[in-house]
Design a protein around this motif. Structure first.
Motif, PDB file in Angstrom:
ATOM      1  N   GLU A   1      -5.208   4.419  -5.672  1.00 37.42           N
ATOM      2  CA  GLU A   1      -5.169   4.787  -4.254  1.00 37.42           C
ATOM      3  C   GLU A   1      -5.090   6.301  -4.078  1.00 37.42           C
ATOM      4  O   GLU A   1      -5.585   6.842  -3.091  1.00 37.42           O
ATOM      5  CB  GLU A   1      -3.960   4.138  -3.569  1.00 37.42           C
ATOM      6  CG  GLU A   1      -4.018   2.632  -3.436  1.00 37.42           C
ATOM      7  CD  GLU A   1      -2.734   2.074  -2.838  1.00 37.42           C
ATOM      8  OE1 GLU A   1      -2.582   2.170  -1.604  1.00 37.42           O
ATOM      9  OE2 GLU A   1      -1.888   1.561  -3.594  1.00 37.42           O
ATOM     10  N   LEU A   2      -4.449   6.965  -5.023  1.00 34.97           N
ATOM     11  CA  LEU A   2      -4.292   8.414  -4.958  1.00 34.97           C
ATOM     12  C   LEU A   2      -5.003   9.071  -6.133  1.00 34.97           C
ATOM     13  O   LEU A   2      -5.224   8.459  -7.178  1.00 34.97           O
ATOM     14  CB  LEU A   2      -2.796   8.792  -4.984  1.00 34.97           C
ATOM     15  CG  LEU A   2      -1.914   8.187  -3.900  1.00 34.97           C
ATOM     16  CD1 LEU A   2      -0.470   8.650  -4.076  1.00 34.97           C
ATOM     17  CD2 LEU A   2      -2.432   8.544  -2.502  1.00 34.97           C
TER      18      LEU A   2
ATOM     19  N   LEU B   1      -2.355  12.140   3.979  1.00 35.16           N
ATOM     20  CA  LEU B   1      -2.849  11.235   2.958  1.00 35.16           C
ATOM     21  C   LEU B   1      -4.301  11.482   2.529  1.00 35.16           C
ATOM     22  O   LEU B   1      -4.609  11.343   1.336  1.00 35.16           O
ATOM     23  CB  LEU B   1      -2.686   9.778   3.424  1.00 35.16           C
ATOM     24  CG  LEU B   1      -2.708   8.710   2.314  1.00 35.16           C
ATOM     25  CD1 LEU B   1      -1.665   8.998   1.233  1.00 35.16           C
ATOM     26  CD2 LEU B   1      -2.479   7.324   2.926  1.00 35.16           C
TER      27      LEU B   1
ATOM     28  N   SER C   1       0.843  -1.197   0.000  1.00 35.54           N
ATOM     29  CA  SER C   1       0.000   0.000   0.000  1.00 35.54           C
ATOM     30  C   SER C   1       0.870   1.235   0.000  1.00 35.54           C
ATOM     31  O   SER C   1       2.002   1.224   0.507  1.00 35.54           O
ATOM     32  CB  SER C   1      -0.922   0.017   1.229  1.00 35.54           C
ATOM     33  OG  SER C   1      -0.191   0.356   2.400  1.00 35.54           O
TER      34      SER C   1
ATOM     35  N   ALA D   1      -5.615  11.184  -1.293  1.00 39.00           N
ATOM     36  CA  ALA D   1      -6.313   9.941  -1.634  1.00 39.00           C
ATOM     37  C   ALA D   1      -7.394  10.165  -2.670  1.00 39.00           C
ATOM     38  O   ALA D   1      -7.993  11.232  -2.752  1.00 39.00           O
ATOM     39  CB  ALA D   1      -6.887   9.320  -0.371  1.00 39.00           C
TER      40      ALA D   1
ATOM     41  N   ARG E   1       0.292   3.935   1.681  1.00 46.00           N
ATOM     42  CA  ARG E   1       0.434   4.392   3.062  1.00 46.00           C
ATOM     43  C   ARG E   1       1.620   3.724   3.751  1.00 46.00           C
ATOM     44  O   ARG E   1       2.463   4.396   4.351  1.00 46.00           O
ATOM     45  CB  ARG E   1      -0.852   4.108   3.855  1.00 46.00           C
ATOM     46  CG  ARG E   1      -0.756   4.472   5.330  1.00 46.00           C
ATOM     47  CD  ARG E   1      -2.021   4.083   6.098  1.00 46.00           C
ATOM     48  NE  ARG E   1      -1.909   4.438   7.503  1.00 46.00           N
ATOM     49  CZ  ARG E   1      -1.334   3.656   8.432  1.00 46.00           C
ATOM     50  NH1 ARG E   1      -0.839   2.461   8.081  1.00 46.00           N
ATOM     51  NH2 ARG E   1      -1.270   4.055   9.692  1.00 46.00           N
TER      52      ARG E   1
END
Length: 200
Positions: free
Chosen positions: A152-153, A195, A86, A199, A88
């Motif tokens: 994810e982003l 984040l 991930s 995201a 993160r």
């Protein structure tokens, strides 16, 4: 028929040149750590401390700036292994490596002394960035790009700006944080705070 002589086995232990190189690097860091500025630091002093001749140094480094840059680079821990599961988790690992390096008193002292004169020695900063800083930037760049590709982003985020925000937060705490050291969970807190804005 020609009889070949048996190959001569290499002697055990590290090659002499590697020992000399380590002695030169250690001597350079020791002198800077003791308060010797880059202006005062000389190849003669380094050679004397390392127990080698000046020609041994010049055989490896053409000038003082390249030697100091290589010496400073040895203070940087190897790039951490990233799980790639991930964004993160990988960002936390990268930022935590910055936190760990900032917590080493000798490293911080040597870096501060060396870079206080970086304007006078631009080649030093340029080379240090190439060999020590840019690989870390590239690792973070790849994590963020992977996060965009995986969804994810957000696809519209600026990669370089995102890197500056994440790294800048850690650098700010390093410069202005508590004198007794940075908290162990700082990297996680920074990533979790920033984040959501990145995201998807």
């Amino acid at each position: 028929m020609t009889i070949q002589e048996p190959a001569t086995a290499r002697p055990a232990g590290r090659p002499r040149s590697e020992k000399a190189e380590k002695a030169i690097i250690d001597a350079t860091l020791d002198l800077i750590g003791e308060g010797t500025g880059l202006v005062e630091l000389s190849i003669e002093a380094i050679a004397s401390r390392a127990g080698v001749g000046k020609t041994t140094i010049y055989r490896r480094w053409s000038n003082k700036e390249d030697l100091v840059a290589d010496a400073l680079a040895t203070l940087q821990a190897p790039l951490p292994r990233l799980a790639g599961v991930s964004v993160r988790d990988d960002l936390i690992v990268l930022l935590d490596s910055m936190r760990s390096e900032a917590g080493q008193v000798r490293t911080r002292c040597v870096m501060n002394i060396a870079f206080s004169e970086s304007d006078r020695y631009p080649r030093l900063m340029e080379r240090f960035v190439d060999i020590a800083v840019e690989p870390r930037r590239q690792a973070m760049r790849e994590v963020i790009r992977r996060g965009i590709a995986s969804g994810e982003l957000r696809p519209d985020i600026e990669v370089e700006m995102s890197m500056a925000i994440l790294s800048g937060a850690m650098i700010w705490h390093h410069k202005w944080g508590p004198a007794d050291g940075l908290p162990a969970d700082l990297a996680e807190r920074i990533v979790d705070h920033l984040l959501p804005g990145l995201a998807a």
